[in-house]
Write a protein that holds these residues in place. Structure first.
Motif, mmCIF file in Angstrom:
data_model
loop_
_atom_site.group_PDB
_atom_site.id
_atom_site.type_symbol
_atom_site.label_atom_id
_atom_site.label_comp_id
_atom_site.label_asym_id
_atom_site.label_seq_id
_atom_site.Cartn_x
_atom_site.Cartn_y
_atom_site.Cartn_z
ATOM 1 N N GLU A 55 -5.528 -2.629 0.734
ATOM 2 C CA GLU A 55 -5.409 -2.974 1.980
ATOM 3 C C GLU A 55 -6.565 -3.735 2.918
ATOM 4 O O GLU A 55 -6.243 -4.251 4.022
ATOM 5 C CB GLU A 55 -5.732 -1.643 2.849
ATOM 6 C CG GLU A 55 -6.212 -0.911 4.347
ATOM 7 C CD GLU A 55 -4.702 -1.378 5.023
ATOM 8 O OE1 GLU A 55 -4.774 -1.611 6.237
ATOM 9 O OE2 GLU A 55 -4.300 -0.261 4.836
ATOM 10 N N ILE A 56 -7.483 -4.006 1.816
ATOM 11 C CA ILE A 56 -8.240 -5.030 2.839
ATOM 12 C C ILE A 56 -7.857 -6.280 2.852
ATOM 13 O O ILE A 56 -8.164 -7.735 3.435
ATOM 14 C CB ILE A 56 -9.617 -5.274 1.792
ATOM 15 C CG1 ILE A 56 -11.085 -6.134 2.424
ATOM 16 C CG2 ILE A 56 -9.263 -6.731 0.424
ATOM 17 C CD1 ILE A 56 -11.985 -6.201 2.070
ATOM 18 N N THR A 87 0.912 -1.048 -0.278
ATOM 19 C CA THR A 87 -0.628 0.083 -0.290
ATOM 20 C C THR A 87 0.522 1.743 0.097
ATOM 21 O O THR A 87 2.148 1.336 0.294
ATOM 22 C CB THR A 87 -1.160 0.307 1.470
ATOM 23 O OG1 THR A 87 -0.090 -0.390 1.744
ATOM 24 C CG2 THR A 87 -2.114 -0.650 1.273
ATOM 25 N N ALA A 88 -0.294 2.385 -0.177
ATOM 26 C CA ALA A 88 1.005 3.758 -0.324
ATOM 27 C C ALA A 88 1.911 3.799 0.901
ATOM 28 O O ALA A 88 2.339 4.201 1.047
ATOM 29 C CB ALA A 88 0.244 4.822 -0.264
ATOM 30 N N ALA A 89 0.819 3.470 2.369
ATOM 31 C CA ALA A 89 2.148 2.985 3.366
ATOM 32 C C ALA A 89 2.873 2.418 3.472
ATOM 33 O O ALA A 89 3.657 2.682 4.358
ATOM 34 C CB ALA A 89 0.831 3.673 4.965
ATOM 35 N N ASP A 90 2.421 1.026 2.974
ATOM 36 C CA ASP A 90 3.301 0.407 3.106
ATOM 37 C C ASP A 90 3.818 -0.216 1.826
ATOM 38 O O ASP A 90 3.634 -1.147 1.695
ATOM 39 C CB ASP A 90 2.721 -1.189 4.419
ATOM 40 C CG ASP A 90 4.068 -1.983 4.816
ATOM 41 O OD1 ASP A 90 4.999 -1.911 4.084
ATOM 42 O OD2 ASP A 90 3.204 -3.004 4.347
ATOM 43 N N PRO A 91 5.005 0.082 1.281
ATOM 44 C CA PRO A 91 5.292 0.119 -0.191
ATOM 45 C C PRO A 91 5.658 -1.594 -0.013
ATOM 46 O O PRO A 91 5.877 -1.376 -1.515
ATOM 47 C CB PRO A 91 6.128 1.144 -0.713
ATOM 48 C CG PRO A 91 6.615 1.376 0.655
ATOM 49 C CD PRO A 91 5.900 1.511 1.971
ATOM 50 N N LYS A 127 -1.622 -2.071 10.546
ATOM 51 C CA LYS A 127 -1.840 -1.456 11.488
ATOM 52 C C LYS A 127 -3.457 -2.516 11.815
ATOM 53 O O LYS A 127 -3.783 -2.623 11.050
ATOM 54 C CB LYS A 127 -1.985 -0.869 11.764
ATOM 55 C CG LYS A 127 -1.518 0.494 11.105
ATOM 56 C CD LYS A 127 -2.027 2.377 11.382
ATOM 57 C CE LYS A 127 -3.042 2.444 11.980
ATOM 58 N NZ LYS A 127 -2.968 4.010 12.201
ATOM 59 N N GLY A 128 -2.680 -2.637 12.825
ATOM 60 C CA GLY A 128 -4.389 -3.766 13.537
ATOM 61 C C GLY A 128 -4.962 -4.999 13.005
ATOM 62 O O GLY A 128 -4.342 -5.911 11.988
#
Length: 663
Positions: free
Chosen positions: A315-316, A231-235, A241-242
Motif C-alpha cells: 500500500e505504501i 494489493t488485496a483491494a486492487d489486484p 484511494k486518495g
C-alpha cells in the motif's frame, strides 16, 4: 560516478561533461548570466507554455510555470518589512492584505459553516482542508478564477481539544484527519478593481471540489499495473484511494494541476511486520521497520486497514507520486503519473524544450536527497488536448549530478568564496529510466520508478541540502532550486554545491542548461544566494552589499514575476523570527538584493507564492500558524486570522493604489 556496471552511457555522459566543462560554462553562462546580470536572450528562450485556459486573462501568473517575458529591470521600490515575531500578517507601507479562504470554510454548495467544537468528517469533506501549501490560479475571465490549494498534513494537537495521540483519538477525529488532507478547488472573484480577491460564496460554483485521502484515483505510466502496486483491494495495481501530504506542485500547459505527494511515509504503521526483503526499501524512504506503531502516528490504520504495512505491505508504494487533477472537471479522476518517479516529491514545474517536448523539474525534499527532471518522449502540440494528456506517461526521468570547478581545499566551510570568485561548476542529467527501459544496473524500469531514491543512489547523483521547489525564470530561462537546510551535513561532506556544514539556513541553486535548452543533458550551475544573517561571513548575496539586504533563512517555495525577480517563501526561519516572503532580482545591478515583502503570523510557514500576470496580487498560503511545542486549543500560541483558534489560510496582498507588487 559510482556506477559499477559496464553501461558506458553513464560514463560517456560524465566524461564528456567534465572534458567540456570550461566550454560549457563559457557558452551557457556567457550567453545568459554574468556576474552583474544577464545579456539579452530574447529569441533564445523558448516561448513559455501558457498554463491557463483563458488566453486573454490577466490572472494566470507566475506561481510556477514560466511567464510572459520581461524587460530586465527589477522594478522593486518598496520598503522592506523588518523581521518580527508578531501574530499577524505584515506587509509593506502602501499595501493591504486579506484572507481569501481558511480551514473549515465551505467549499461545496450546502457545506455547513465551520464549528471548531463540533467538527465532523462529513462536514470536513465539504469544507476547506487543513494545512495549505501549493497555490495556483486558473482564470475564468478577468475577474474570476479557480483557486487550487494543497492540504499537506493535519496537526491534530491544534485541531481537537484534549488530543493526545492517534491511539487515544476518537474514530471521528481520525476520519476528520483523512478528510482534511488532499486539496481544494474554489471559485474566487476580484473585489472591485483592486488586487483583492475573495471567496465566491453564492451561486452554482460548479467547479468547486474537495480532494481527500479517500478520493478514488488511478495510476498511469510504466509502473501502472506493476506487482509493486498490487494489493488485496486492487489486484491489478491500477487504482488507489486518495493522496497524502501534498506539498508543492505545478501546472501543465493544457491547464491541469500537478500536485506533489511529499512526506507520505509518516502515515503507515506495521513496518516491522513486512517481508524482510522489503525492509531496505522502506528504510530508504524513512519508514521504521522496527516499531509496530511509530511515535506520533495518526493511526489511520484504525479506520482503514490499508495503512497497516504488516497486512498490506504494498500500500505504501501507492503514495509518493505526482498527481494530475483537472480543475475544470469536478467529476474527473485524479491520475498518479508514475513516469515521474516516486519520492518525497516537491514541485513539478513544467516548461517546453526547444524541440517542443514537455519538461518537468522536481525536488526530493529530504536531507541528502536529489533533484530530477522528466523529458517527454513526444512533443507538446498547442490545442491538441487529447494528445497532450499522455505526455507525462512516456519519457525519460533524469537525476542531477553536479561537479564543482574549484579545488576541494578551497571549499572550507567558512563561506569564503573560492579563488575564481563563485561557488559554481557544471552538471549532467543522468538518465534513470525511459518507458520500460531501465538505465540502472540491477533494477527494472518499474523498480526504478517505485524506488527512485535507490536508483539515484546507484548512479552517483549529488546529495543536496533538502531540494524543494524548482522554477524557471521567464526572462533568462535559468532554473532556480530552493535548498532549505541540512543541519546533518558535516565538514567532511562538503562539496561546492553544498559548501556549508550544519547548514541551518539553506541556499539557492541557479542552473543554466546547455544552449538554454530545457531538454539538454548538461548544465552550468552557481549559488547566487547562501542564506542567513548578512553579518555572518558564511552568507552570500550574489556579491550585493550585505549591509542593505534583509536576513533570510530556510528558502522553501519560489516563484517569478514577469521581470524575472525571484520571490522566495521560507519555512522554519532559523534566525528566530517569523517566516516570510522575500524577493531578489536575478540580474542587473540589484542581483542579490534580497528584501522582505511580508511576514506570516507566529510559528507559521509561508507557502505558495503565486503572483498574478498583471502583478497586482500576490497569494500566499499561511500554513500551521501557532504550531509550537505544547500549543493546544486551550493554550494556543497563535490566534490568527480571526482572534480565536489558529486556522491555516490563503491570503492575498496588493498595493492600495493598484500598482504592481513590489513597486
Amino acid at each position: 560516478m559510482s556506477n559499477p556496471s559496464d553501461n558506458a552511457y553513464f560514463g560517456d555522459i560524465v566524461a564528456e561533461a567534465i572534458s567540456r566543462r570550461g566550454a560549457l560554462r563559457a557558452g551557457a553562462l556567457g550567453a545568459l548570466v554574468v556576474s552583474t546580470g544577464v545579456v539579452g536572450v530574447g529569441a533564445a528562450l523558448p516561448a513559455a507554455a501558457d498554463p491557463v485556459r483563458d488566453k486573454e486573462s490577466v490572472i494566470g501568473g507566475h506561481g510556477g510555470n514560466g511567464g510572459n517575458g520581461g524587460h530586465g529591470s527589477s522594478g522593486l521600490k518598496f520598503t522592506p518589512v523588518p523581521p518580527n515575531k508578531l501574530d499577524e500578517l505584515t506587509v509593506p507601507a502602501g499595501y493591504d492584505h486579506s484572507v481569501v479562504v481558511r480551514w473549515g470554510d465551505p467549499v461545496l454548495p450546502g457545506a455547513p459553516a465551520f464549528n471548531f467544537n463540533n467538527q465532523t468528517a462529513a462536514a470536513q469533506a465539504t469544507q476547506f482542508g487543513y494545512n495549505c501549501d501549493f497555490v495556483t490560479l486558473f482564470p475564468m475571465g478577468k475577474d474570476r478564477a479557480l483557486l487550487w490549494v494543497n492540504h499537506e498534513y493535519t496537526d491534530e494537537n491544534l485541531m481537537f481539544r484534549g488530543y493526545t495521540d492517534g491511539t487515544a483519538a476518537t474514530e471521528e477525529q481520525i476520519k476528520i484527519g483523512l478528510a482534511a488532507h488532499g486539496g481544494s478547488v474554489v471559485e474566487i472573484a476580484r473585489v472591485g478593481k483592486s488586487g483583492k480577491w475573495a471567496l465566491v460564496t453564492s451561486g452554482r460554483r460548479k467547479y468547486n471540489r474537495r480532494i481527500t485521502a479517500q478520493t478514488p484515483m488511478r495510476f498511469s505510466g510504466p509502473a501502472a499495473g506493476s506487482d509493486l502496486l498490487k494489493t488485496a483491494a486492487d489486484p491489478h495495481g491500477k487504482v488507489v484511494k486518495g493522496m497524502l501530504n501534498n506539498c508543492a506542485g505545478g501546472t501543465t500547459p493544457w491547464g491541469t494541476i500537478l500536485t506533489a505527494e511529499e512526506n507520505w511515509n509518516q502515515y503507515f504503521v506495521g513496518g516491522n511486520g513486512v517481508p524482510e526483503a522489503q525492509k531496505a526499501n522502506l528504510t530508504r524512504y524513512g519508514v521504521s521497520t522496527t516499531a509496530a506503531i511509530p511515535s506520533g502516528s495518526r493511526r489511520f490504520d484504525r479506520i482503514e486497514e490499508r495503512f497497516d504495512l504488516a497486512k498490506h505491505p504494498h500500500e505504501i508504494n501507492r503514495f509518493g507520486w505526482i498527481v494530475e487533477i483537472d480543475p475544470f472537471d469536478p467529476d474527473g479522476t485524479p491520475i498518479k503519473r508514475t513516469a515521474l518517479g516516486r519520492m518525497a516529491h516537491e514541485a513539478a514545474t513544467t516548461t517546453i524544450a526547444k524541440d517542443g517536448k514537455l519538461v518537468a523539474y522536481m525536488g526530493d525534499d529530504s536531507r541528502f536527497e536529489y533533484f530530477f527532471k522528466f523529458v517527454s518522449k513526444n512533443r507538446y502540440i498547442p490545442g491538441f488536448d487529447r494528445h497532450n494528456r499522455d505526455l507525462l506517461d512516456e519519457g525519460t526521468l533524469y537525476v542531477a549530478k553536479l561537479t564543482g570547478d574549484s579545488p576541494a581545499a578551497e571549499i572550507d566551510g567558512t563561506g569564503k568564496l573560492p579563488a575564481d570568485g563563485a561557488f559554481d561548476g557544471s552538471g549532467v542529467w543522468i538518465p534513470l529510466v525511459s518507458g520500460n527501459k531501465s538505465f540502472v544496473p540491477g533494477m527494472t524500469a518499474q523498480e526504478v520508478l517505485v524506488f527512485t531514491r535507490t536508483a539515484a543512489d546507484k548512479v552517483g547523483a549529488t546529495k543536496m541540502d533538502r531540494p524543494e521547489d524548482m522554477e524557471r525564470n521567464p526572462v533568462n530561462g535559468a532554473i532556480y532550486l530552493a535548498l532549505t537546510n541540512n543541519t546533518n551535513r558535516t565538514a567532511a561532506q562538503l562539496d561546492e554545491a553544498n559548501p556549508r556544514p550544519s547548514n541551518k539556513h539553506g541556499h539557492i541553486l541557479e542552473i543554466v542548461e546547455y544552449r538554454n535548452d530545457a531538454g539538454a543533458t548538461k548544465f552550468a550551475w552557481s549559488l547566487p544566494l547562501i542564506c542567513g544573517d548578512p553579518n555572518d561571513p558564511s552568507t552570500y548575496f550574489a556579491g550585493f552589499d550585505k549591509t542593505k539586504v534583509s536576513p533570510i533563512s530556510c528558502p522553501d517555495n519560489v516563484a517569478f514575476d514577469a521581470d524575472g525577480n525571484l520571490w522566495i517563501s521560507t519555512d522554519g526561519n532559523a534566525l528566530g523570527t517569523n517566516d516570510g516572503l522575500f524577493v531578489m532580482p536575478t540580474q542587473g545591478k540589484e542581483r542579490g538584493f534580497v528584501r522582505q515583502f511580508l511576514t506570516v503570523p507566529f510559528a507559521a510557514e509561508t507557502c505558495g507564492p503565486f503572483i498574478t500576470a498583471d502583478q497586482r496580487s500576490v497569494f500566499v498560503a499561511v500554513q500551521h500558524p501557532g504550531e509550537t511545542t505544547g500549543a493546544t486549543p486551550d493554550a494556543p500560541t497563535s490566534r490568527w486570522p480571526d482572534g480565536d483558534q489558529p486556522r491555516p489560510s490563503v491570503a492575498v496582498a496588493w498595493h492600495k493604489q493598484g500598482k504592481k507588487i513590489g513597486s
